[in-house]
Scaffold this motif. Structure first.
Motif, PDB file in Angstrom:
ATOM      1  N   ALA A 162     -30.749 -27.157 107.465  1.00 31.56           N
ATOM      2  CA  ALA A 162     -29.665 -26.394 106.827  1.00 31.56           C
ATOM      3  C   ALA A 162     -30.125 -25.783 105.513  1.00 31.56           C
ATOM      4  O   ALA A 162     -29.838 -24.612 105.229  1.00 31.56           O
ATOM      5  N   LEU A 163     -30.830 -26.558 104.692  1.00 30.46           N
ATOM      6  CA  LEU A 163     -31.324 -26.020 103.419  1.00 30.46           C
ATOM      7  C   LEU A 163     -32.263 -24.845 103.651  1.00 30.46           C
ATOM      8  O   LEU A 163     -32.163 -23.810 102.980  1.00 30.46           O
ATOM      9  N   ARG A 164     -33.160 -24.995 104.598  1.00 27.28           N
ATOM     10  CA  ARG A 164     -34.149 -23.938 104.854  1.00 27.28           C
ATOM     11  C   ARG A 164     -33.525 -22.719 105.546  1.00 27.28           C
ATOM     12  O   ARG A 164     -33.888 -21.586 105.249  1.00 27.28           O
ATOM     13  N   ASP A 165     -32.593 -22.959 106.472  1.00 29.32           N
ATOM     14  CA  ASP A 165     -32.011 -21.859 107.236  1.00 29.32           C
ATOM     15  C   ASP A 165     -30.930 -21.096 106.473  1.00 29.32           C
ATOM     16  O   ASP A 165     -30.813 -19.881 106.606  1.00 29.32           O
ATOM     17  N   PHE A 166     -30.111 -21.814 105.708  1.00 31.50           N
ATOM     18  CA  PHE A 166     -28.939 -21.182 105.103  1.00 31.50           C
ATOM     19  C   PHE A 166     -29.038 -20.981 103.595  1.00 31.50           C
ATOM     20  O   PHE A 166     -28.315 -20.163 103.040  1.00 31.50           O
ATOM     21  N   LEU A 167     -29.890 -21.738 102.923  1.00 29.26           N
ATOM     22  CA  LEU A 167     -29.960 -21.654 101.466  1.00 29.26           C
ATOM     23  C   LEU A 167     -31.372 -21.376 100.961  1.00 29.26           C
ATOM     24  O   LEU A 167     -31.695 -21.672  99.814  1.00 29.26           O
ATOM     25  N   SER A 168     -32.202 -20.784 101.811  1.00 28.66           N
ATOM     26  CA  SER A 168     -33.612 -20.597 101.442  1.00 28.66           C
ATOM     27  C   SER A 168     -33.796 -19.723 100.207  1.00 28.66           C
ATOM     28  O   SER A 168     -34.777 -19.879  99.492  1.00 28.66           O
ATOM     29  N   GLY A 169     -32.867 -18.838  99.915  1.00 37.75           N
ATOM     30  CA  GLY A 169     -32.990 -18.013  98.719  1.00 37.75           C
ATOM     31  C   GLY A 169     -32.711 -18.772  97.437  1.00 37.75           C
ATOM     32  O   GLY A 169     -33.136 -18.379  96.361  1.00 37.75           O
ATOM     33  N   ALA A 170     -31.988 -19.877  97.563  1.00 38.26           N
ATOM     34  CA  ALA A 170     -31.595 -20.660  96.386  1.00 38.26           C
ATOM     35  C   ALA A 170     -32.347 -21.982  96.267  1.00 38.26           C
ATOM     36  O   ALA A 170     -32.481 -22.509  95.170  1.00 38.26           O
ATOM     37  N   VAL A 171     -32.804 -22.521  97.396  1.00 37.97           N
ATOM     38  CA  VAL A 171     -33.346 -23.879  97.405  1.00 37.97           C
ATOM     39  C   VAL A 171     -34.793 -23.896  97.883  1.00 37.97           C
ATOM     40  O   VAL A 171     -35.110 -23.361  98.940  1.00 37.97           O
ATOM     41  N   THR A 172     -35.645 -24.534  97.101  1.00 37.70           N
ATOM     42  CA  THR A 172     -37.015 -24.832  97.507  1.00 37.70           C
ATOM     43  C   THR A 172     -37.026 -26.272  97.978  1.00 37.70           C
ATOM     44  O   THR A 172     -36.564 -27.164  97.261  1.00 37.70           O
TER      45      THR A 172
END
Length: 176
Positions: free
Chosen positions: A53-63
Motif C-alpha cells: 500500500a505504501l509503495r503503490d498508493f503513497l510512493s510520492g510521499a513515502v520512502t
C-alpha cells in the motif's frame, strides 16, 4: 522544507496489537498534509499488505526501506541479524538527519534493541540527532526505560484479548 513548526519523538510499545498500525495511520495523516515520510522497518522483510500500500498508493510521499533478513525470529543468526540491523540503523540515521523528511518512522526498532542487535545508546543517539522540525516515531515491544524517558510521547498498547490465542493465525490485510 519541513511542514512542522516543531517535531517530537513518539514511542509506540507494549504487548498489544496496533503499534505498526498506529504508525501507519500517522503516515497516512502526514501524507494527506503534504509531508515527506520515511518508513524504515527493522526485523521485517517482504511484500506485506502495508508495504504494498505504501509503495503503490503513497510512493510520492513515502520512502520505504526494510532492514530485516526475513528470518530473524524464525531462524535467528546473530551475526546476520546484527549486520542487517546495523546497516538499517545507518540508513535510518542518514534519512533522519538528511532534513528531507518531515516524519521518520522506525518500525520494530525497539525489538531490534531489545534483542541486542542494536544498543539503547544507538536509539538515544537517533533521538538526539533528530532535526528540530522532524517527527520521529519508534515502534516495537519492550521499549527501554531510557528511550521512554527521553521521548515526548509514549503509548503502550496493552493486550486484553487476542484471537491469536484461540488459534487464528495472522491474516493478510489485517495483521500483515
Amino acid at each position: 522544507m519541513s511542514k512542522l513548526s516543531v517535531g517530537k519523538v513518539q514511542v509506540y510499545t507494549g504487548n498489544g496489537k496496533g503499534k505498526t498500525t498506529a504508525s501507519l495511520g500517522l503516515v497516512l495523516r502526514a501524507a494527506g498534509a503534504g509531508m515527506q515520510i520515511y518508513f524504515g522497518q527493522f526485523m521485517k522483510k517482504g511484500n506485506t499488505s502495508e508495504i504494498r500500500a505504501l509503495r503503490d498508493f503513497l510512493s510520492g510521499a513515502v520512502t520505504v526501506e526494510q532492514y530485516g533478513s526475513g528470518a530473524e525470529l524464525s531462524g535467528p543468526d546473530r551475526e546476520r541479524d546484527t549486520a542487517c540491523a546495523r546497516a538499517g540503523y545507518e540508513k535510518a540515521r542518514e534519512a533522519l538527519t538528511s532534513g528531507k523528511y518531515d516524519l521518520v518512522v522506525l518500525d520494530e526498532i525497539l525489538v531490534a534493541e531489545h534483542l541486542g542487535l542494536l544498543a539503547v545508546d544507538d536509539l538515544l543517539r537517533l533521538m538526539d540527532q533528530r532535526p528540530e522540525h522532524t517527527e520521529l516515531v519508534l515502534t516495537g515491544r519492550w521499549a527501554a526505560e531510557q528511550v521512554c524517558q527521553q521521548a515526548d510521547l509514549v503509548t503502550e498498547m496493552g493486550e486484553v484479548k487476542h484471537y491469536f490465542h484461540a488459534g487464528l493465525p495472522a491474516r493478510t490485510g489485517i495483521e500483515m
